[in-house]
Design a protein around this motif. Structure first.
Motif, mmCIF file in Angstrom:
data_model
loop_
_atom_site.group_PDB
_atom_site.id
_atom_site.type_symbol
_atom_site.label_atom_id
_atom_site.label_comp_id
_atom_site.label_asym_id
_atom_site.label_seq_id
_atom_site.Cartn_x
_atom_site.Cartn_y
_atom_site.Cartn_z
ATOM 1 N N GLN A 27 -3.630 3.161 2.953
ATOM 2 C CA GLN A 27 -2.587 3.608 3.890
ATOM 3 C C GLN A 27 -2.115 2.434 4.753
ATOM 4 O O GLN A 27 -0.929 2.264 5.001
ATOM 5 C CB GLN A 27 -3.126 4.728 4.795
ATOM 6 C CG GLN A 27 -3.261 6.048 4.050
ATOM 7 C CD GLN A 27 -4.078 7.068 4.822
ATOM 8 O OE1 GLN A 27 -4.919 6.711 5.649
ATOM 9 N NE2 GLN A 27 -3.847 8.338 4.549
ATOM 10 N N LYS A 31 1.654 0.866 4.808
ATOM 11 C CA LYS A 31 2.421 0.741 6.067
ATOM 12 C C LYS A 31 2.853 -0.717 6.276
ATOM 13 O O LYS A 31 3.990 -0.996 6.623
ATOM 14 C CB LYS A 31 1.546 1.223 7.233
ATOM 15 C CG LYS A 31 2.349 1.483 8.491
ATOM 16 C CD LYS A 31 1.512 2.162 9.543
ATOM 17 C CE LYS A 31 0.996 1.108 10.428
ATOM 18 N NZ LYS A 31 0.025 1.042 11.251
ATOM 19 N N THR A 34 5.948 -2.150 4.574
ATOM 20 C CA THR A 34 7.286 -1.811 5.067
ATOM 21 C C THR A 34 7.824 -2.911 5.985
ATOM 22 O O THR A 34 9.011 -2.976 6.256
ATOM 23 C CB THR A 34 7.293 -0.463 5.853
ATOM 24 O OG1 THR A 34 6.417 -0.600 6.967
ATOM 25 C CG2 THR A 34 6.844 0.690 4.989
ATOM 26 N N PHE A 61 4.621 7.248 3.074
ATOM 27 C CA PHE A 61 5.332 6.004 3.436
ATOM 28 C C PHE A 61 6.485 5.787 2.449
ATOM 29 O O PHE A 61 6.410 4.921 1.569
ATOM 30 C CB PHE A 61 4.368 4.806 3.385
ATOM 31 C CG PHE A 61 3.149 4.966 4.245
ATOM 32 C CD1 PHE A 61 3.195 4.682 5.607
ATOM 33 C CD2 PHE A 61 1.946 5.407 3.704
ATOM 34 C CE1 PHE A 61 2.074 4.850 6.409
ATOM 35 C CE2 PHE A 61 0.816 5.574 4.488
ATOM 36 C CZ PHE A 61 0.880 5.293 5.841
ATOM 37 N N ALA A 64 7.667 2.248 1.802
ATOM 38 C CA ALA A 64 6.676 1.227 1.412
ATOM 39 C C ALA A 64 6.905 0.751 -0.024
ATOM 40 O O ALA A 64 7.513 1.456 -0.831
ATOM 41 C CB ALA A 64 5.268 1.813 1.524
#
Ligand SMILES: NC(=O)c1ccc[n+]([C@@H]2O[C@H](COP(=O)([O-])OP(=O)(O)OC[C@H]3O[C@@H](n4cnc5c(N)ncnc54)[C@H](OP(=O)(O)O)[C@@H]3O)[C@@H](O)[C@H]2O)c1
Length: 418
Positions: A27, A31, A34, A61, A64
């Motif tokens: 995760q 993130k 991005t 996301f 992403a």
């Protein structure tokens, strides 16, 4: 940048992405992608679980860079080598590392792929050092263990303190003590499995106990000695900070890592460095009482884990199972704060390492992911530091030093002089 790996498809492959710490790290990488270009893949042994995770990440996301999927099994060396060939760095959360980790390190050394992980298993690290340090040094491959709560606050906190001491006083502190001021979070099944595996190995092989007890067990063989160190199970009153303290359960790992850093970096902190860790309870009678109570509980837990029948009972009925871990609420609302204190010329230097996430998972995912990105992208910067090494079985300080400190400070894990 390493010439061999500069043209590889991925910056980072996260192996063990389907596990508890692995998902949190995935995760964080999603993130990060991005805001910073990142080509990456998630890897594990189970393709279906990986596809589910890939979908979850895309839903959570949408902006992403979508990770690709790689299937690799810990006892299938060709699958590990095929994975290692495709990437600049492998970041592993597959543990217990003593059970599953060695073939991957072999694959990374042979394919000249940098590597980082979350192990705190001293007996395994010693084995890896003996098997692969020389070859990894010759090939300029950086294998970096302990890139989580153990042992980044200890290792980078000490480096930060000592660099400050040398800048201010032209000399490092002869003694550094780390105090855990506060910590709130939980434990996962994978962490408990690693701890149980250590007790099981220790019950079958006395060398494991000798390694765990030796204060310099992770130092290169010619440097496995030094001044007498304070106990890892230290309790009582600490006059340096005028407070009562109790044992910190990761001290026996972190202290070995800090001493290895010093040894690898040509004794940058001095040949006679004394380094220890403990947990602050409080001042006054309340602190004395808490020191005794916590020390008692710590010893009782150790005894329960050392005896096979009680260990099995704990494992079956009390401890979390692999894949399980603290709730999202505990992770997000957790925190930790460690204070490192060193003295030069009567000047007390203090460094605080802290984060507004639970130490073992929320903050650990940040520390591990930033270590992997730092290895993949910042080699030119780390090579400019005169104390880092180009290859070997390294520590966070000796591989990435202040470059990683800067990354962490920008990411919510603060390492700062107070
Ligand atoms: N240093 C720190 O501060 C810190 C913090 C947290 C965790 N840790 C360590 O990190 C490790 C992982 O913890 P965790 O709680 O995330 O564990 P976990 O939830 O049990 O996850 C383990 C991962 O390893 C995979 N795996 C297991 N056997 C495998 C095999 N034979 N081949 C390939 N993959 C395999 C699992 O795949 P499946 O999903 O298919 O089962 C899963 O992805 C532990 O060693 C723990 O001690 C350290």
């Amino acid at each position: 940048m390493n010439k061999t790996t500069s043209s590889r498809q991925f910056d980072v492959v996260l192996w063990g992405a389907t596990g508890f710490a692995g998902k949190l790290t995935a995760q964080y990488l999603a993130k990060t992608s991005t805001s910073e270009p990142l080509s990456w893949a998630i890897a594990a042994r189970n393709e279906q679980k990986l596809q589910t995770l890939q979908k979850e990440l895309q839903d959570e996301f949408p902006d992403a860079t979508a990770p690709e999927i790689i299937v690799a099994e810990s006892f299938d060396l060709p699958s590990l080598k095929a994975m290692a060939k495709q990437t600049k760095v492998i970041c592993s959360t597959v543990g217990p590392y003593a059970k599953y980790g060695t073939p991957l390190v072999q694959a990374c050394v042979e394919e000249q792929t940098d590597y980082c992980d979350l192990t705190g298993e001293v007996q395994w690290m010693k084995d890896v050092i003996e098997k692969f340090h020389e070859q990894a040094s010759e090939q300029n491959v950086r294998i970096v263990h302990t890139c989580g709560f153990d042992s980044i606050p200890s290792d980078l906190g000490t480096l930060h303190l000592q660099l400050h001491a040398m800048k201010q006083h032209d000399a490092p502190a002869k003694e550094v003590r780390l105090f855990v001021q506060s910590a709130s979070g939980g434990l996962s099944g994978g962490t408990m499995a690693s701890m149980i595996n250590l007790f099981e190995e220790a019950s079958q092989n006395k060398d494991v106990i000798r390694t765990a007890m030796h204060p310099y067990s992770l130092n290169p063989p010619e440097k496995r000695h030094g001044p007498t160190q304070l106990s890892d199970n230290r309790y009582g009153h600490d006059d340096l900070i005028n407070s009562w303290v109790a044992p910190f359960f990761m001290a026996s790992v972190n202290t070995r890592v800090v001493r290895r850093s010093n040894a690898l970096m040509d004794d940058i902190y001095g040949k006679d460095l004394r380094y220890s860790e403990a947990m602050i309870t409080a001042k006054g009678a309340k602190g004395a009482l808490a020191s005794t109570a916590i020390t008692g509980a710590f010893m009782a837990f150790g005894t329960t884990m050392a005896i096979k029948p009680t260990r099995k009972l704990l494992q079956k009925h009390v401890l979390p199972k692999p894949g399980e871990g603290p709730s999202e609420e505990k992770i997000v609302n957790g925190h930790f704060s460690c204070l490192l204190v060193g003295e030069v010329d009567s000047d007390k230097i203090k460094v605080k390492v802290s984060a507004n996430r639970d130490p073992g998972y929320g903050a650990t995912a940040i520390m591990l992911a930033e270590s992997a990105i730092c290895l993949a992208k910042d080699r030119a910067k780390t090579a400019k530091l005169d104390y880092t090494l180009d290859g070997g079985i390294l520590t966070p300080a000796s591989a990435m030093g202040e470059v990683l400190i800067a990354r962490l400070n920008a990411s919510g894990v603060r390492i700062e002089v107070k």
